[in-house]
Design a protein around this motif. Structure first.
Motif, PDB file in Angstrom:
ATOM      1  N   HIS A 147       0.812  -1.226   0.000  1.00  0.00           N
ATOM      2  CA  HIS A 147       0.000   0.000   0.000  1.00  0.00           C
ATOM      3  C   HIS A 147       0.840   1.268   0.000  1.00  0.00           C
ATOM      4  O   HIS A 147       0.386   2.290  -0.503  1.00  0.00           O
ATOM      5  N   LYS A 148       2.011   1.265   0.602  1.00  0.00           N
ATOM      6  CA  LYS A 148       2.894   2.437   0.630  1.00  0.00           C
ATOM      7  C   LYS A 148       2.186   3.685   1.150  1.00  0.00           C
ATOM      8  O   LYS A 148       2.555   4.811   0.797  1.00  0.00           O
ATOM      9  N   LEU A 149       1.169   3.479   1.981  1.00  0.00           N
ATOM     10  CA  LEU A 149       0.315   4.580   2.435  1.00  0.00           C
ATOM     11  C   LEU A 149       0.375   4.701   3.957  1.00  0.00           C
ATOM     12  O   LEU A 149       0.057   3.735   4.673  1.00  0.00           O
ATOM     13  N   VAL A 150       0.721   5.887   4.432  1.00  0.00           N
ATOM     14  CA  VAL A 150       0.753   6.112   5.879  1.00  0.00           C
ATOM     15  C   VAL A 150      -0.625   5.859   6.523  1.00  0.00           C
ATOM     16  O   VAL A 150      -0.706   5.217   7.574  1.00  0.00           O
ATOM     17  N   PRO A 151      -1.733   6.338   5.923  1.00  0.00           N
ATOM     18  CA  PRO A 151      -3.032   6.104   6.580  1.00  0.00           C
ATOM     19  C   PRO A 151      -3.387   4.621   6.707  1.00  0.00           C
ATOM     20  O   PRO A 151      -4.069   4.226   7.659  1.00  0.00           O
ATOM     21  N   VAL A 152      -2.919   3.798   5.764  1.00  0.00           N
ATOM     22  CA  VAL A 152      -3.217   2.360   5.869  1.00  0.00           C
ATOM     23  C   VAL A 152      -2.336   1.728   6.951  1.00  0.00           C
ATOM     24  O   VAL A 152      -2.808   0.926   7.767  1.00  0.00           O
ATOM     25  N   ALA A 153      -1.063   2.115   6.988  1.00  0.00           N
ATOM     26  CA  ALA A 153      -0.183   1.607   8.049  1.00  0.00           C
ATOM     27  C   ALA A 153      -0.740   1.992   9.420  1.00  0.00           C
ATOM     28  O   ALA A 153      -0.749   1.183  10.357  1.00  0.00           O
TER      29      ALA A 153
ATOM     30  N   SER B 256       3.531   7.077  10.369  1.00  0.00           N
ATOM     31  CA  SER B 256       2.388   6.247  10.797  1.00  0.00           C
ATOM     32  C   SER B 256       2.357   6.073  12.312  1.00  0.00           C
ATOM     33  O   SER B 256       1.367   5.604  12.865  1.00  0.00           O
ATOM     34  N   GLY B 257       3.469   6.388  12.972  1.00  0.00           N
ATOM     35  CA  GLY B 257       3.553   6.185  14.421  1.00  0.00           C
ATOM     36  C   GLY B 257       4.099   4.818  14.801  1.00  0.00           C
ATOM     37  O   GLY B 257       4.164   4.482  15.989  1.00  0.00           O
TER      38      GLY B 257
ATOM     39  N   GLU C  24      -1.707   8.915  -6.503  1.00  0.00           N
ATOM     40  CA  GLU C  24      -2.660   8.912  -5.382  1.00  0.00           C
ATOM     41  C   GLU C  24      -3.697   7.829  -5.610  1.00  0.00           C
ATOM     42  O   GLU C  24      -3.886   7.344  -6.733  1.00  0.00           O
ATOM     43  N   VAL C  25      -4.365   7.445  -4.514  1.00  0.00           N
ATOM     44  CA  VAL C  25      -5.520   6.557  -4.623  1.00  0.00           C
ATOM     45  C   VAL C  25      -6.729   7.336  -4.120  1.00  0.00           C
ATOM     46  O   VAL C  25      -6.593   8.228  -3.273  1.00  0.00           O
TER      47      VAL C  25
ATOM     48  N   ASP D 267       2.450   7.676  -0.279  1.00  0.00           N
ATOM     49  CA  ASP D 267       3.571   8.272   0.456  1.00  0.00           C
ATOM     50  C   ASP D 267       4.925   7.685   0.067  1.00  0.00           C
ATOM     51  O   ASP D 267       5.900   8.413  -0.018  1.00  0.00           O
ATOM     52  N   ALA D 268       4.962   6.373  -0.094  1.00  0.00           N
ATOM     53  CA  ALA D 268       6.264   5.738  -0.373  1.00  0.00           C
ATOM     54  C   ALA D 268       6.391   5.338  -1.829  1.00  0.00           C
ATOM     55  O   ALA D 268       7.169   4.449  -2.176  1.00  0.00           O
TER      56      ALA D 268
END
Ligand code: PLP
Length: 365
Positions: A47-53, A78-79, A343-344, A359-360
């Motif tokens: 996913h390379k996506l901070v919100p998904v992580a 992502s924390g 973007e998605v 993001d990545a």
């Protein structure tokens, strides 16, 4: 007040993420791991996506797995407190980035994959001025990185023990060879894989953890782990793709959370429709049957060939398509699709709920 945007308002090709299904996939894998008492350390290369992580961590994931340092750096937002970069690092120029990640995280691990690579990693680690935690790769059939058998693992452990800046903290494998054919839970090859990993581990240090488990095998590995496996690292399960539905059958089509919405742009000859998405959207990855994508609604056609900006749709149902019609497709391999997108678009049913920058994207260094 303007009406909320719907997916009908979007230009194509566009990557759509079904938010509700995404959450179901995240929670489903987490539940399977929790019930088995196994940690989930999902691979974010999909996913390379901070919100998904962040959602994976909020659901209970212990940490994240990344393929590259750049992915790990992008995922700091992502924390996550624990990350494993499952790659053969050898370049001493990467020392400052490795040191920064080790400094920022509570637990940062990299891979030790052969004697020669461990020597180069030791040199890199020395430049960081710290001791690096390493997970030893065991090859269980993919034929990529890792010790080929228990004897080779023991030899690699001896090399690592001599490296004053490396600290052996566990074992991992990527059993990617399970992607070639239908998979049935209870497959004896999973048991054989767990046994060979544990045998290699027990001969070196029975107290160290083993971390196998990709999206095909993770739930089965967790269910039969019985204390032998401490973590799994699946990636593609968050979205799903044809590899997990049509090929291995571990997900149903209705469980796929990411679709490529494309438009039929021409019908140049009977039996052929062209869409506005080609290899620059779907990538060049295909199923073993040579298919790049299938329609999400199960109609009888497929994307059987791609040029950069064209997809060739063929099959019995292709003639029924209309020019201008918009079709959601399930791609053969979702990880490479996301990496091609800026973007998605996140949808809640028909409405556009958010837009997430990838993001990545392209963080391959
Ligand atoms: C080292 C490693 N771990 C975990 C995974 C996750 O695999 P999947 O996306 O198939 O679940 C991969 C996939 O390539 C991998 O290379």
């Amino acid at each position: 007040m303007t009406a909320p945007q719907t997916i009908d308002d979007l230009p194509t090709p566009v990557i759509l993420v079904d938010e509700e299904q995404l959450d179901r996939n995240i929670l489903g894998m987490q539940r399977a791991c929790d019930e088995a008492g196994v940690e989930l350390r999902p691979h974010i290369k999909t996913h390379k996506l901070v919100p998904v992580a962040a959602r994976q961590l909020a659901a209970g994931a212990r940490g994240l797995t990344c393929a590259k340092l750049g992915e790990a750096e992008a995922m700091l937002a992502s924390g996550a407190r624990e990350m494993f970069v499952a790659h053969s690092l050898v370049d001493p120029r990467q020392a400052p980035r490795v040191a920064a990640l080790a400094e920022r995280l509570d637990d940062f691990r990299v891979a030790a994959t052969s004697g020669e690579q461990a020597g180069a990693l030791e040199n890199l680690a020395a430049r960081t001025g710290r001791k690096l935690a390493v997970m030893m790769a065991i090859d269980t059939g993919l034929g990529r990185e890792g010790a080929r058998d228990a004897k080779a693992a023991a030899r690699l452990a001896a090399v690592i023990a001599r490296c004053t800046h490396l600290d052996l903290r566990g074992f991992y494998t990527h059993e990617g060879w399970f992607y070639g054919a239908p998979f049935t839970p209870g497959d004896q090859r999973v048991e054989t894989m767990i046994e060979s990993l544990c045998a290699a581990r027990d001969a070196i240090d029975p107290g160290l953890p083993v971390w196998p488990g990709c999206s095909v095998t993770a739930q089965d590995v967790a269910a039969r782990s019985t204390g032998r496996v401490q973590a799994v690292r699946p990636g593609a399960y968050v979205f799903g793709d044809l590899a997990l539905t049509a090929v291995t059958g571990v997900m149903r089509s209705g469980e796929v959370a990411l679709h490529v919405l494309a438009t039929v742009i021409d019908k140049p000859s009977p039996g052929l429709a062209l869409i506005d998405a080609g290899s620059k959207t779907f990538s060049s990855d295909r199923t073993p049957a040579g298919i790049f994508a299938l329609p999400a609604d199960g109609r009888d056609f497929s994307v059987s060939r791609v040029n950069e900006e064209h997809g060739y749709v063929t099959g019995a149902g292709a003639d029924a398509l209309r020019v201008g019609e918009r079709v959601p497709f399930v791609p053969a391999h979702v990880c490479t699709v996301v990496n091609l997108a800026d973007e998605v678009v996140v949808r809640r049913r028909h409405e556009v709920a958010a837009r997430w920058r990838v993001d990545a994207r392209g963080c391959s260094q």
